[in-house]
Design a protein around this motif. Structure first.
Motif, PDB file in Angstrom:
ATOM      1  N   ILE A 184      36.966 -42.776  -0.316  1.00  0.00           N
ATOM      2  CA  ILE A 184      38.225 -42.062  -0.131  1.00  0.00           C
ATOM      3  C   ILE A 184      39.327 -42.867  -0.780  1.00  0.00           C
ATOM      4  O   ILE A 184      39.234 -44.093  -0.929  1.00  0.00           O
ATOM      5  CB  ILE A 184      38.533 -41.840   1.379  1.00  0.00           C
ATOM      6  CG1 ILE A 184      38.379 -43.149   2.144  1.00  0.00           C
ATOM      7  CG2 ILE A 184      37.638 -40.771   1.962  1.00  0.00           C
ATOM      8  CD1 ILE A 184      38.647 -43.020   3.623  1.00  0.00           C
ATOM      9  N   PRO A 185      40.405 -42.223  -1.208  1.00  0.00           N
ATOM     10  CA  PRO A 185      41.481 -42.958  -1.868  1.00  0.00           C
ATOM     11  C   PRO A 185      42.257 -43.830  -0.889  1.00  0.00           C
ATOM     12  O   PRO A 185      42.275 -43.594   0.324  1.00  0.00           O
ATOM     13  CB  PRO A 185      42.365 -41.835  -2.428  1.00  0.00           C
ATOM     14  CG  PRO A 185      42.100 -40.665  -1.547  1.00  0.00           C
ATOM     15  CD  PRO A 185      40.658 -40.772  -1.153  1.00  0.00           C
ATOM     16  N   LEU A 186      42.862 -44.841  -1.424  1.00  0.00           N
ATOM     17  CA  LEU A 186      43.696 -45.718  -0.605  1.00  0.00           C
ATOM     18  C   LEU A 186      44.987 -45.005  -0.229  1.00  0.00           C
ATOM     19  O   LEU A 186      45.490 -44.157  -0.965  1.00  0.00           O
ATOM     20  CB  LEU A 186      43.999 -47.010  -1.367  1.00  0.00           C
ATOM     21  CG  LEU A 186      42.782 -47.874  -1.735  1.00  0.00           C
ATOM     22  CD1 LEU A 186      43.239 -49.078  -2.544  1.00  0.00           C
ATOM     23  CD2 LEU A 186      42.021 -48.311  -0.488  1.00  0.00           C
ATOM     24  N   LEU A 187      45.508 -45.349   0.926  1.00  0.00           N
ATOM     25  CA  LEU A 187      46.732 -44.715   1.402  1.00  0.00           C
ATOM     26  C   LEU A 187      47.938 -45.273   0.654  1.00  0.00           C
ATOM     27  O   LEU A 187      48.057 -46.479   0.415  1.00  0.00           O
ATOM     28  CB  LEU A 187      46.887 -44.941   2.902  1.00  0.00           C
ATOM     29  CG  LEU A 187      45.854 -44.240   3.795  1.00  0.00           C
ATOM     30  CD1 LEU A 187      46.089 -44.608   5.251  1.00  0.00           C
ATOM     31  CD2 LEU A 187      45.917 -42.728   3.612  1.00  0.00           C
ATOM     32  N   LEU A 188      48.835 -44.373   0.287  1.00  0.00           N
ATOM     33  CA  LEU A 188      50.071 -44.761  -0.387  1.00  0.00           C
ATOM     34  C   LEU A 188      51.128 -45.118   0.638  1.00  0.00           C
ATOM     35  O   LEU A 188      51.026 -44.789   1.827  1.00  0.00           O
ATOM     36  CB  LEU A 188      50.562 -43.616  -1.287  1.00  0.00           C
ATOM     37  CG  LEU A 188      49.564 -43.109  -2.342  1.00  0.00           C
ATOM     38  CD1 LEU A 188      50.173 -41.948  -3.119  1.00  0.00           C
ATOM     39  CD2 LEU A 188      49.168 -44.220  -3.295  1.00  0.00           C
ATOM     40  N   THR A 189      52.150 -45.789   0.185  1.00  0.00           N
ATOM     41  CA  THR A 189      53.255 -46.194   1.061  1.00  0.00           C
ATOM     42  C   THR A 189      54.549 -45.578   0.553  1.00  0.00           C
ATOM     43  O   THR A 189      54.719 -45.329  -0.655  1.00  0.00           O
ATOM     44  CB  THR A 189      53.397 -47.722   1.096  1.00  0.00           C
ATOM     45  OG1 THR A 189      53.587 -48.207  -0.244  1.00  0.00           O
ATOM     46  CG2 THR A 189      52.138 -48.360   1.693  1.00  0.00           C
ATOM     47  N   GLU A 190      55.448 -45.333   1.489  1.00  0.00           N
ATOM     48  CA  GLU A 190      56.738 -44.757   1.127  1.00  0.00           C
ATOM     49  C   GLU A 190      57.636 -45.831   0.502  1.00  0.00           C
ATOM     50  O   GLU A 190      57.633 -46.992   0.931  1.00  0.00           O
ATOM     51  CB  GLU A 190      57.418 -44.155   2.350  1.00  0.00           C
ATOM     52  CG  GLU A 190      56.661 -42.991   2.969  1.00  0.00           C
ATOM     53  CD  GLU A 190      57.423 -42.371   4.120  1.00  0.00           C
ATOM     54  OE1 GLU A 190      58.639 -42.697   4.254  1.00  0.00           O
ATOM     55  OE2 GLU A 190      56.829 -41.589   4.877  1.00  0.00           O
ATOM     56  N   ILE A 191      58.396 -45.416  -0.483  1.00  0.00           N
ATOM     57  CA  ILE A 191      59.319 -46.322  -1.169  1.00  0.00           C
ATOM     58  C   ILE A 191      60.627 -46.386  -0.379  1.00  0.00           C
ATOM     59  O   ILE A 191      61.172 -45.340   0.004  1.00  0.00           O
ATOM     60  CB  ILE A 191      59.586 -45.846  -2.601  1.00  0.00           C
ATOM     61  CG1 ILE A 191      58.261 -45.721  -3.365  1.00  0.00           C
ATOM     62  CG2 ILE A 191      60.519 -46.793  -3.326  1.00  0.00           C
ATOM     63  CD1 ILE A 191      58.423 -45.172  -4.768  1.00  0.00           C
ATOM     64  N   PRO A 192      61.144 -47.556  -0.093  1.00  0.00           N
ATOM     65  CA  PRO A 192      62.437 -47.642   0.609  1.00  0.00           C
ATOM     66  C   PRO A 192      63.555 -46.983  -0.213  1.00  0.00           C
ATOM     67  O   PRO A 192      63.492 -46.874  -1.435  1.00  0.00           O
ATOM     68  CB  PRO A 192      62.659 -49.147   0.776  1.00  0.00           C
ATOM     69  CG  PRO A 192      61.299 -49.754   0.653  1.00  0.00           C
ATOM     70  CD  PRO A 192      60.543 -48.887  -0.304  1.00  0.00           C
ATOM     71  N   ASP A 193      64.591 -46.552   0.491  1.00  0.00           N
ATOM     72  CA  ASP A 193      65.703 -45.880  -0.182  1.00  0.00           C
ATOM     73  C   ASP A 193      66.411 -46.790  -1.173  1.00  0.00           C
ATOM     74  O   ASP A 193      66.934 -46.313  -2.187  1.00  0.00           O
ATOM     75  CB  ASP A 193      66.699 -45.366   0.864  1.00  0.00           C
ATOM     76  CG  ASP A 193      66.076 -44.308   1.769  1.00  0.00           C
ATOM     77  OD1 ASP A 193      65.013 -43.761   1.383  1.00  0.00           O
ATOM     78  OD2 ASP A 193      66.638 -44.041   2.854  1.00  0.00           O
ATOM     79  N   SER A 194      66.436 -48.083  -0.896  1.00  0.00           N
ATOM     80  CA  SER A 194      67.133 -49.004  -1.802  1.00  0.00           C
ATOM     81  C   SER A 194      66.377 -49.206  -3.116  1.00  0.00           C
ATOM     82  O   SER A 194      66.972 -49.641  -4.105  1.00  0.00           O
ATOM     83  CB  SER A 194      67.332 -50.357  -1.112  1.00  0.00           C
ATOM     84  OG  SER A 194      66.074 -50.910  -0.718  1.00  0.00           O
ATOM     85  N   GLU A 195      65.067 -48.885  -3.154  1.00  0.00           N
ATOM     86  CA  GLU A 195      64.280 -49.077  -4.366  1.00  0.00           C
ATOM     87  C   GLU A 195      64.027 -47.785  -5.133  1.00  0.00           C
ATOM     88  O   GLU A 195      63.260 -47.786  -6.102  1.00  0.00           O
ATOM     89  CB  GLU A 195      62.942 -49.725  -3.996  1.00  0.00           C
ATOM     90  CG  GLU A 195      63.084 -51.084  -3.316  1.00  0.00           C
ATOM     91  CD  GLU A 195      61.737 -51.668  -2.947  1.00  0.00           C
ATOM     92  OE1 GLU A 195      60.710 -51.035  -3.313  1.00  0.00           O
ATOM     93  OE2 GLU A 195      61.696 -52.735  -2.303  1.00  0.00           O
ATOM     94  N   ILE A 196      64.635 -46.694  -4.718  1.00  0.00           N
ATOM     95  CA  ILE A 196      64.448 -45.413  -5.409  1.00  0.00           C
ATOM     96  C   ILE A 196      65.219 -45.444  -6.724  1.00  0.00           C
ATOM     97  O   ILE A 196      66.414 -45.763  -6.756  1.00  0.00           O
ATOM     98  CB  ILE A 196      64.920 -44.246  -4.531  1.00  0.00           C
ATOM     99  CG1 ILE A 196      64.018 -44.126  -3.296  1.00  0.00           C
ATOM    100  CG2 ILE A 196      64.913 -42.948  -5.311  1.00  0.00           C
ATOM    101  CD1 ILE A 196      62.594 -43.753  -3.590  1.00  0.00           C
ATOM    102  N   GLN A 197      64.546 -45.094  -7.815  1.00  0.00           N
ATOM    103  CA  GLN A 197      65.165 -45.033  -9.132  1.00  0.00           C
ATOM    104  C   GLN A 197      65.108 -43.611  -9.649  1.00  0.00           C
ATOM    105  O   GLN A 197      64.057 -42.959  -9.613  1.00  0.00           O
ATOM    106  CB  GLN A 197      64.450 -45.975 -10.108  1.00  0.00           C
ATOM    107  CG  GLN A 197      64.557 -47.446  -9.743  1.00  0.00           C
ATOM    108  CD  GLN A 197      63.873 -48.340 -10.749  1.00  0.00           C
ATOM    109  OE1 GLN A 197      63.282 -47.857 -11.722  1.00  0.00           O
ATOM    110  NE2 GLN A 197      63.921 -49.656 -10.511  1.00  0.00           N
ATOM    111  N   ALA A 198      66.233 -43.138 -10.158  1.00  0.00           N
ATOM    112  CA  ALA A 198      66.321 -41.772 -10.674  1.00  0.00           C
ATOM    113  C   ALA A 198      65.635 -41.680 -12.031  1.00  0.00           C
ATOM    114  O   ALA A 198      65.580 -42.659 -12.785  1.00  0.00           O
ATOM    115  CB  ALA A 198      67.784 -41.348 -10.791  1.00  0.00           C
ATOM    116  N   PRO A 199      65.087 -40.510 -12.385  1.00  0.00           N
ATOM    117  CA  PRO A 199      64.500 -40.344 -13.721  1.00  0.00           C
ATOM    118  C   PRO A 199      65.565 -40.499 -14.798  1.00  0.00           C
ATOM    119  O   PRO A 199      66.716 -40.074 -14.634  1.00  0.00           O
ATOM    120  CB  PRO A 199      63.912 -38.928 -13.678  1.00  0.00           C
ATOM    121  CG  PRO A 199      64.590 -38.255 -12.537  1.00  0.00           C
ATOM    122  CD  PRO A 199      64.930 -39.310 -11.552  1.00  0.00           C
ATOM    123  N   SER A 200      65.158 -41.081 -15.922  1.00  0.00           N
ATOM    124  CA  SER A 200      66.129 -41.433 -16.966  1.00  0.00           C
ATOM    125  C   SER A 200      66.358 -40.339 -17.981  1.00  0.00           C
ATOM    126  O   SER A 200      67.368 -40.363 -18.683  1.00  0.00           O
ATOM    127  CB  SER A 200      65.660 -42.707 -17.694  1.00  0.00           C
ATOM    128  OG  SER A 200      64.360 -42.509 -18.248  1.00  0.00           O
TER     129      SER A 200
END
Length: 479
Positions: A323-339
């Motif tokens: 089974i695939p490994l579980l992903l983790t949520e990215i903190p709000d401070s590390e969110i980067q907008a698409p360029s």
């Protein structure tokens, strides 16, 4: 065998005399101008390497251009049949569409294009807080199915209880649970990124939201003091909780254990309902332990059971799960907008796939693992029967002493789609043309405005094929 091609149709004077339908008309010119068609049998001649092949066709439909002003008929009785067809007939280069029956097939079936989704459907109905949710299946049908089930089981030997009712897991659904949990994490991370480039507004007083630079002009607010504001919305910036509505449920240490009492409602942790459904379906999270059985339970009666003795079983060997490994949520401070716009479109496509994957997988899990919802409030419980907490604050809850009215849940109870108005490309919403606009879930509307393709299942409610008038005067002329 059906053929559709551009051929040279030669209709001679000899053929017109033998065909009663063509001979009955005064002239071929008037027949073509009236957009008629030949529905009788037609004989066609094909020249192939010096041989003349005669083939009898069925109905022949001829389409023509209105620019054809006149056609002349010239008969040459002294010429042969080929010369008559060449000179005395009419040579038309028209696109013909006819059907030749095959040797192996005596019946010609026309191809019909079917669609699994209707062209247009009504917008989702709004239920007030005073209304009870409808049952997924009417009570009459449930009782009829129960009577038929008891009648068919009468005199038959008792069958073993299948999983998950016997306490075991459904093995084939364990990877589905992991995929649903990963799709939920991907969806949350991508929606946070899209919020950096797409403006989404939420009403200050009610639960309506809108995707666009400004809020919609419709006066549909049902919040407090709406009559004073004449149902006008007060728009603010939306957050992730406004788009993905949080639905929490109690975490059960044993999904077949006793029901949660009213006094235990504060001592049992509450987690997202989708996460709890995945845990019961086989996802192992160290922070949320749950009981796993390796032997089926021994049922005493309908409400009592005992666990089978597992002491004789060997210790479970930890295997490498496929089974695939579980992903983790990215903190709000590390969110980067698409360029760039291309990156935004790719992100929108990925978000839409995660949304469909989460909903499709959760629907599969709900078919095997029961989910309950209160018919009066949005409370959800993952388990065969709801809890006993008396915390329902819906309409007339005093008559029920705060108890919930549990019933079978549907997918929208577990994952609310939250519909918003669909903004046509290059247009702005106008208050007077409200009946011509469609709606879509907020996640789908965000992805479509970001550059993703519209899924087929959401096209009926978005009303993409409905023509929108340019002004109010034109809208009044619509019947």
């Amino acid at each position: 065998m059906a053929l559709s091609c551009g051929v040279t149709a030669q209709i001679s004077h000899f053929q017109r005399l033998n065909d009663p339908r063509i001979a009955s008309s005064s002239s071929l010119c008037s027949w073509m101008d009236c957009h008629s068609c030949i529905s009788s049998g037609t004989k066609a001649l094909f020249h192939d390497k010096g041989r003349v092949l005669s083939t009898n066709f069925g109905p022949l439909r001829v389409s023509h251009n209105r620019r054809l002003e006149f056609l002349k008929f010239n008969s040459y009785p002294n010429l042969s049949l080929d010369d008559s067809l060449k000179y005395g007939g009419i040579r038309l280069k028209l696109p013909l569409q006819f059907r030749i029956p095959s040797k192996n097939c005596h019946k010609c079936h026309s191809s019909v294009i079917h669609s699994n989704y209707p062209q247009n459907v009504d917008l989702p109905r709004y239920y007030s807080r005073k209304e009870k949710k409808p049952f997924p299946k009417p009570i009459v049908e449930l009782r009829r199915a129960a009577r038929e089930r008891l009648k068919s089981m009468k005199g038959q030997p008792r069958r073993p209880i299948p999983p998950p009712k016997n306490g075991l897991l459904v093995k084939r659904l364990i990877p589905v649970a992991y995929h649903v949990l990963n799709a939920r994490t991907t969806l949350i991370n991508n929606v946070k990124k899209l919020l950096k480039v797409l403006p989404v507004h939420a009403c200050k007083w009610c639960n309506e939201i809108h995707v666009g630079p400004d809020g919609h002009p419709f006066r549909s607010c049902r919040g407090p003091q709406a009559s004073i504001r004449k149902s006008a919305h007060e728009w603010t910036n939306a957050f992730i909780e406004d788009i993905l509505v949080p639905v929490d449920a109690f975490h059960l240490l044993d999904r077949l254990g006793r029901r949660i009492s009213h006094e235990e409602r504060f001592s049992i942790p509450r987690i997202p309902a989708v996460v709890e459904l995945c845990i019961q379906a086989g996802v192992n999270l160290p922070e949320y332990p749950t009981k796993r059985r390796r032997k089926p339970i021994i049922r005493i009666n309908k409400s009592e059971f005992i666990d089978a003795d597992e002491s004789e079983l060997p210790d479970p060997v930890p295997e490498v799960p496929k089974i695939p490994l579980l992903l983790t949520e990215i903190p709000d401070s590390e969110i980067q907008a698409p360029s760039s716009a291309e990156e935004t479109a790719l992100l929108a496509e990925e978000t839409l796939k995660a949304w469909e994957k989460m909903r499709g997988g959760a629907k599969k899990l709900m078919r095997m693992y029961p989910v309950r919802v209160c018919g009066y409030c949005p409370e959800v419980h993952i388990g065969p029967s709801g809890h006993k907490g008396q915390n329902c604050g819906a309409h007339k809850h005093q008559q029920r002493n705060g108890q919930h009215g549990w019933q079978a849940a549907v997918l929208n109870d577990l994952i609310p789609p939250r519909y918003v108005w669909h903004v046509p490309k290059g247009q702005t919403l106008e208050r007077e043309l409200k009946n011509f606009y469609g709606q879509a879930p907020v996640v789908v509307e965000m992805c479509v405005q970001a550059g993703a393709a519209v899924p087929d299942q959401y096209k009926p409610t978005m009303r993409l094929d409905v023509g929108i008038p340019t002004d109010v005067k034109e809208a009044e002329m619509v019947v």
